[in-house]
Scaffold this active site. Structure first.
Site, mmCIF file in Angstrom:
data_model
loop_
_atom_site.group_PDB
_atom_site.id
_atom_site.type_symbol
_atom_site.label_atom_id
_atom_site.label_comp_id
_atom_site.label_asym_id
_atom_site.label_seq_id
_atom_site.Cartn_x
_atom_site.Cartn_y
_atom_site.Cartn_z
ATOM 1 N N LYS A 147 94.888 32.160 20.226
ATOM 2 C CA LYS A 147 96.116 32.514 20.978
ATOM 3 C C LYS A 147 96.148 34.090 20.750
ATOM 4 C CE LYS A 147 99.107 28.429 21.145
ATOM 5 N NZ LYS A 147 99.095 28.174 22.597
ATOM 6 N N ARG A 151 97.360 17.122 22.639
ATOM 7 C CA ARG A 151 97.187 15.919 23.234
ATOM 8 C C ARG A 151 95.987 15.005 22.629
ATOM 9 N NH1 ARG A 151 95.128 19.293 28.368
ATOM 10 N NH2 ARG A 151 96.807 20.370 28.006
HETATM 11 N N1 BES Z 1 101.464 24.384 21.644
HETATM 12 C C1 BES Z 1 101.079 24.938 23.062
HETATM 13 C C2 BES Z 1 101.979 24.771 24.120
HETATM 14 C C3 BES Z 1 103.186 25.591 24.129
HETATM 15 C C4 BES Z 1 103.014 26.782 24.735
HETATM 16 C C5 BES Z 1 104.128 25.317 23.435
HETATM 17 C C6 BES Z 1 104.454 27.563 24.600
HETATM 18 C C7 BES Z 1 105.138 25.985 23.141
HETATM 19 C C8 BES Z 1 105.390 27.014 23.854
HETATM 20 C C9 BES Z 1 99.785 23.994 23.651
HETATM 21 O O1 BES Z 1 98.903 23.381 22.368
HETATM 22 C C10 BES Z 1 99.003 24.811 24.148
HETATM 23 O O2 BES Z 1 98.265 25.680 23.624
HETATM 24 N N2 BES Z 1 98.934 24.430 25.486
HETATM 25 C C11 BES Z 1 97.853 25.063 26.417
HETATM 26 C C12 BES Z 1 97.075 24.164 27.108
HETATM 27 C C13 BES Z 1 95.904 24.783 27.826
HETATM 28 C C14 BES Z 1 94.749 25.245 27.025
HETATM 29 C C15 BES Z 1 95.214 23.810 28.851
HETATM 30 C C16 BES Z 1 98.657 25.919 27.218
HETATM 31 O O3 BES Z 1 99.824 25.387 27.790
HETATM 32 O O4 BES Z 1 98.330 27.060 27.519
HETATM 33 ZN ZN ZN Z 2 97.543 24.886 21.718
#
Ligand code: BES
Ligand code: ZN
Ligand code: ZN
Length: 458
Positions: A236, A310
């Site tokens: 990230k 997931r």
């Molecule tokens: N933990 C994150 C989602 C999230 C984003 C929680 C902002 C709280 C605040 C999750 O694991 C994630 O990174 N999801 C990705 C999925 C993508 C790679 C398909 C996302 O939402 O960008």
């Molecule tokens: Zn994530």
């Protein structure tokens, strides 16, 4: 902090709830919904908190009570008496008062002042309903503390310890904790893949609360427990990573729910399930493009290591289904950033294969002020998860489209035909803005009151 229901009080600080027509005698105060003013009379501090024209809107009551409590906190009061208008408001007022009397400041040299005693003043108040509301609100504060806490402290093994503490205090909870060894041996390949890159290794926590042994029915409540989400190899960037210690909001809510059930002891059966892992980056971390085998045998191509929630939920769902056979499942997860785009930070997204469940959860959301809104899962979304080299892939092959929905479709694959609802709390679990009503800055504890309302109305 203690909450006491009484008929009258001699505390010098009072919060008086009133409606518009009662505000006439108070200068420069109209009594419009959510209006607050502080007045000093002799030795008393009176915080007037207005409900608007009528006193039957719980949302307004909760907001104005929580805001009035924050006024008392700013005035550094230790005790306050809240004069309510009607006994039927007592539980909602008690709940809002406890929820408002919170801020996370354990790291500060001077923590903000908080109330030690909250009295609820009125005639014919049902003390039990005030007590129960207080238990539920305190369980929400417990969740908030876990979420706000340092990622370096709130590790998977710590969440397991929390579960152990809760189960210790309640003979109706049977606890099962899978350590990293058992996770590997039993074949929870997805939970292991996500968790193996960290020095704090994964756990699967199952808390089986049996309040009604005569019933075959049980609800599994599954909460995502990613104690920090770096994104892994799909690291990230700055701007997205700072708050990722909150990626265990679903797990914290699940523990809060179990803590409340352990005290309330309702006649229902609930299995609290927490898959917990730290999604780290490092030499042992799982690689983008690799394929892993889940607990139920499905092979998963990981095309993005940041879509880790997931994966751990899939194994938790399969393990719980196989070994506990719940008749219904609810999962709560800070799963996708996209749900924040779709519904903002006040409404959670829900996805369900059962219309009755979805409807009842919607109603619970409205009851407690934790609103949810349903989004669809359609055939095309399932189609987009087909992998070239495995049974399924963890992100959609169609780019820039409905990632909250495809995340839900991924979970659905593991749920199969058990009645199920997924709640994406990525937007609602964390409040980046200033405190508003019952929601403080940062961890909100969203989900605890929502799910408890749903469970207790069964
Ligand atoms: N933990 C994150 C989602 C999230 C984003 C929680 C902002 C709280 C605040 C999750 O694991 C994630 O990174 N999801 C990705 C999925 C993508 C790679 C398909 C996302 O939402 O960008
Ligand atoms: Zn994530
Ligand atoms: Zn995550």
């Amino acid at each position: 902090m203690e909450v006491i229901a009484k008929i009258e009080s001699n505390l010098p600080t009072k919060i008086k709830l009133l409606i518009e027509s009662e505000a006439k005698d108070i200068p420069d105060f109209e009594g419009k919904a959510k209006e607050i003013t502080t007045r000093y009379q002799n030795d008393e501090t009176i915080i007037y908190a207005a409900l608007g024209e009528k006193d039957d809107d719980n949302e307004i009551t909760r907001t104005v009570v929580a805001n009035a409590i924050r006024v008392a906190n700013r005035l550094k009061r230790e005790a306050v008496a809240i004069e309510i208008r009607d006994a039927k408001q007592a539980a909602v007022v008690a709940e809002a008062a406890v929820l408002g009397n919170y801020s996370y400041d354990v790291h500060k040299k001077e923590p903000a002042s908080k109330l030690q005693t909250i009295e609820i003043i009125g005639k014919d108040i049902d003390a039990t309903s005030v007590e129960n509301a207080t238990i539920i609100a305190k369980a929400t504060l417990y969740s908030r503390d876990l979420i706000n806490g340092n990622a370096g402290d709130i590790i998977p093994a710590r969440l397991a310890e929390e579960a152990r503490e809760i189960a210790k205090g309640c003979s109706d909870i049977a606890l099962e904790i899978l350590t990293e060894k058992e996770i590997q041996k039993k074949g929870l390949g997805l939970l292991w893949a996500v968790g193996k890159g960290s020095t704090t290794l994964p756990r699967l926590i199952l808390m089986n609360y049996k309040g009604d042994p005569s019933s075959e029915e049980s609800v599994a409540v599954v909460g995502k427990g990613v104690t920090f989400d770096t994104g892994g190899m799909n690291l990230k960037p700055s701007g997205s990573i700072e708050t990722m210690r909150s990626d265990m909001g679903g797990a914290a809510a699940t523990l809060g729910i179990m803590k409340a059930l352990a005290t309330l002891k309702p006649k229902i059966n609930v299995i609290g399930v927490v898959p917990s892992a730290c999604n780290a980056i490092g030499p042992e971390a799982y690689y983008t493009g690799d394929v892993f085998t889940s607990y139920n045998g499905t092979t998963v191509e990981v095309l993005n290591t940041d879509a880790e929630g997931r994966l751990i939920l899939a194994d938790a769902i399969s393990y719980c289904k196989e070994n506990y056979k719940p008749t219904e499942m609810i999962d709560m997860a800070t799963l996708t950033g996209a749900v924040l785009i779709a519904l903002g930070d006040t409404v959670a997204g829900i996805f369900s294969n059962d219309d009755t469940m979805a409807k009842e959860l919607f109603e619970s959301g409205e009851n407690v002020g934790e609103p949810v809104w349903q989004l669809p899962i359609r055939e095309e979304h399932r189609e987009w998860l087909k992998s070239d080299i495995a049974d399924i892939q963890n992100i959609s092959k169609v780019k820039r489209s409905a990632s909250s929905i495809t995340a839900a479709a991924f979970l659905e694959h593991f749920v199969e035909d058990t009645p199920w609802t997924h709640i994406d709390i990525a937007g609602t679990s964390w409040n980046d803005r200033e405190a508003r009503g019952i929601f403080p800055k940062h961890a909100s504890g969203f989900g605890v009151r929502l799910i408890l309302d749903y469970l207790l109305n069964k």
